[in-house]
Enzyme design. Structure first.
Site, PDB file in Angstrom:
ATOM      1  N   HIS A  16      -4.428   1.654   7.495  1.00 26.27           N
ATOM      2  CA  HIS A  16      -3.026   1.920   7.165  1.00 26.27           C
ATOM      3  C   HIS A  16      -2.320   2.442   8.409  1.00 26.27           C
ATOM      4  O   HIS A  16      -2.953   3.017   9.295  1.00 26.27           O
ATOM      5  CB  HIS A  16      -2.896   2.991   6.062  1.00 26.27           C
ATOM      6  CG  HIS A  16      -3.307   2.548   4.709  1.00 26.27           C
ATOM      7  ND1 HIS A  16      -3.983   3.361   3.823  1.00 26.27           N
ATOM      8  CD2 HIS A  16      -3.125   1.377   4.049  1.00 26.27           C
ATOM      9  CE1 HIS A  16      -4.209   2.713   2.699  1.00 26.27           C
ATOM     10  NE2 HIS A  16      -3.706   1.510   2.814  1.00 26.27           N
TER      11      HIS A  16
ATOM     12  N   GLU B 259       0.810  -1.216   0.000  1.00 24.93           N
ATOM     13  CA  GLU B 259       0.000   0.000   0.000  1.00 24.93           C
ATOM     14  C   GLU B 259       0.845   1.269   0.000  1.00 24.93           C
ATOM     15  O   GLU B 259       0.360   2.352   0.314  1.00 24.93           O
ATOM     16  CB  GLU B 259      -0.938  -0.015   1.200  1.00 24.93           C
ATOM     17  CG  GLU B 259      -1.890  -1.196   1.219  1.00 24.93           C
ATOM     18  CD  GLU B 259      -3.120  -1.014   0.356  1.00 24.93           C
ATOM     19  OE1 GLU B 259      -3.694   0.084   0.362  1.00 24.93           O
ATOM     20  OE2 GLU B 259      -3.511  -1.979  -0.333  1.00 24.93           O
TER      21      GLU B 259
ATOM     22  N   CYS C 263      -2.805  11.462   3.655  1.00 20.32           N
ATOM     23  CA  CYS C 263      -3.137  10.606   2.511  1.00 20.32           C
ATOM     24  C   CYS C 263      -2.880  11.320   1.184  1.00 20.32           C
ATOM     25  O   CYS C 263      -2.583  10.679   0.178  1.00 20.32           O
ATOM     26  CB  CYS C 263      -4.602  10.182   2.565  1.00 20.32           C
ATOM     27  SG  CYS C 263      -4.970   8.924   3.793  1.00 20.32           S
TER      28      CYS C 263
END
Length: 444
Positions: free
Chosen positions: A250, A174, A368
């Site tokens: 995450h 990721e 993000c």
């Protein structure tokens, strides 16, 4: 060697919408089917990036990917004109249309893992796009991500690009959302911290029970090899499976680091005390561990406010600031903690708040939206200059957003070929503004 850290933010794409595609991401699921505002989303992200540039930080922009992704729809059997492909997908496989229309590439913390030249054996900046295999709507991104990064970081004398890892859950990756580089100065040898959710090769090892662990240890180890990192300056730590099951999909939802500071929640990691002690040793005993207790901030409050999905940046005077979403101000428990943070003796001396609610409602905060790249002056000079945010580029991008973006978008709009045509026209103009060449040609 002198160096600085640049932030490259993702421009929010014209199809920004709320489809609830990300199982395990509480905000994404809670806002499924809500009406979105792509224009506001893009402006909010751009304004946050401009504010960081105005603070004296190097700020870059990454373009969105073309959506709806008709190439992917054709790959799975829909044929005919653009309008027919969209109509048939909406009629027979609306979930596919939603997935292939997602603007999720705006969250460039998931675009790639980046290692600076001071950490790699060959003295180059290394990029590996994330394969994002856990989510269908993100799994279509890596090829285009690679083209974008190669268009901006072109010079092979300074930059080395790797293909994304094999597209299998064993190598679930990721990107930088699960990677933090710690260092004393950006241009010095640092310690690269990889946070993983599970060990793919050990079926009985600790893992979450409800939500998926998207990052594997094996993926992190592969990236460290590709980037030619010295094992002495790499550390792997497992994310606490219990917090993954509470919506911490995450690591950047529960921890953030910058230089010699790690800001994290008490429950963030498995075997936290012993693992952080080892990390402290690798940092030569000069790592500021700023732990937030469960008593001060609950996991629920941290996830809802995105307290840790903040940017931790070093300002010109050497102090650090936390770039937080305005949602942190609206959560009494979190705001009370942040009000006291500058007085707690850490290098974090101030908190700045930004409205990125359009992104937050889809499950992505300030951290993000950015990919961090440490660069020497020579490497910065080799970056495509049109990707670096100046006053002029900011004005051009603001005008571009007002010209091309809708202020209202719902699920039924995704089947409208006009939206696709608008997106194509917008990105064609953007390639001219940012001098990106033909990066979208393969999607047509």
């Amino acid at each position: 060697m002198t160096a600085l850290e640049a932030n490259f933010d993702g421009l929010v794409g014209p199809t920004h919408n709320y489809a609830g595609l990300s199982f395990g991401n509480v905000a994404s699921q809670n806002n499924a089917a809500a009406v979105s505002n792509p224009k506001a989303a893009a402006l909010q992200g751009l304004q946050k990036a401009k504010a960081l540039a105005d603070l004296g930080l190097v700020q870059g922009m990454l373009p969105p990917q073309l959506r709806p992704d008709l190439a992917s729809l054709r790959r799975v059997g829909f044929a005919g004109t653009d309008a027919k492909v969209l109509h048939e997908a909406a009629s027979h496989a609306p979930q596919l249309l939603n997935s292939f229309s997602s603007a999720s590439c705006m969250w460039t913390a998931n675009a790639a893992t980046v290692s600076p030249s001071s950490d790699s054996a060959n003295g180059k900046v290394h990029f590996t796009p994330a394969n994002l295999v856990d989510k269908l709507h993100r799994s279509i991104e890596p090829g285009q991500t690679a083209r974008i990064l190669q268009a901006i970081f072109k010079d092979p004398a300074h930059f080395q690009h790797h293909m994304h890892l094999p597209e299998h859950p064993y190598f679930g990756d990721e990107g930088a959302a699960n990677h933090t580089r710690l260092c004393h100065q950006y241009g010095q040898q640092g310690v690269e911290l990889f946070v993983y959710g599970r060990k793919a090769s050990q079926a009985n090892s600790p893992a979450p029970k409800h939500f998926p662990a998207r990052q594997t240890l094996e993926a992190s180890e592969a990236i460290a090899r590709l980037h030619q990192l010295d094992d002495r300056y790499v550390h792997y730590i497992q994310q606490n499976p219990d917090v993954i099951d509470q919506g911490v999909f995450h690591n950047d939802v529960i921890a953030v680091g910058n230089q010699n500071v790690l800001f994290y929640h008490q429950q963030a990691f498995l075997n936290s005390a012993s693992e952080l002690a080892l990390l402290q040793q690798k940092m030569q005993g000069d790592l500021h561990l700023v732990e937030v207790s469960t008593e001060d901030v609950s996991i629920d409050a941290a996830v809802r406010s995105y307290l840790f999905n903040t940017q931790l940046v070093t300002l010109g005077d050497g102090s650090m600031a936390l770039i937080a979403p305005s949602d942190c101000q609206e959560n009494p428990q979190v705001y009370q903690y942040l009000q006291s943070l500058p007085e707690r003796g850490s290098p974090i001396k101030q908190v700045k708040y930004f409205d990125v609610k359009q992104s937050m409602q889809n499950g992505g905060g300030p951290a993000c939206l950015r990919l961090r790249v440490a660069l020497t002056p020579a490497e910065l000079a080799a970056v495509n200059p049109q990707a670096l945010l100046t006053d002029d580029l900011y004005q051009q991008l603001t005008q571009w957003i007002h010209k091309h973006y809708r202020d209202r978008l719902c699920a039924t709009d995704l089947a409208d070929v006009t939206l696709y045509q608008e997106s194509c026209a917008a990105l064609d103009e953007l390639t001219q503004i940012m001098r990106l060449g033909s990066i979208y040609a393969f999607q047509r």
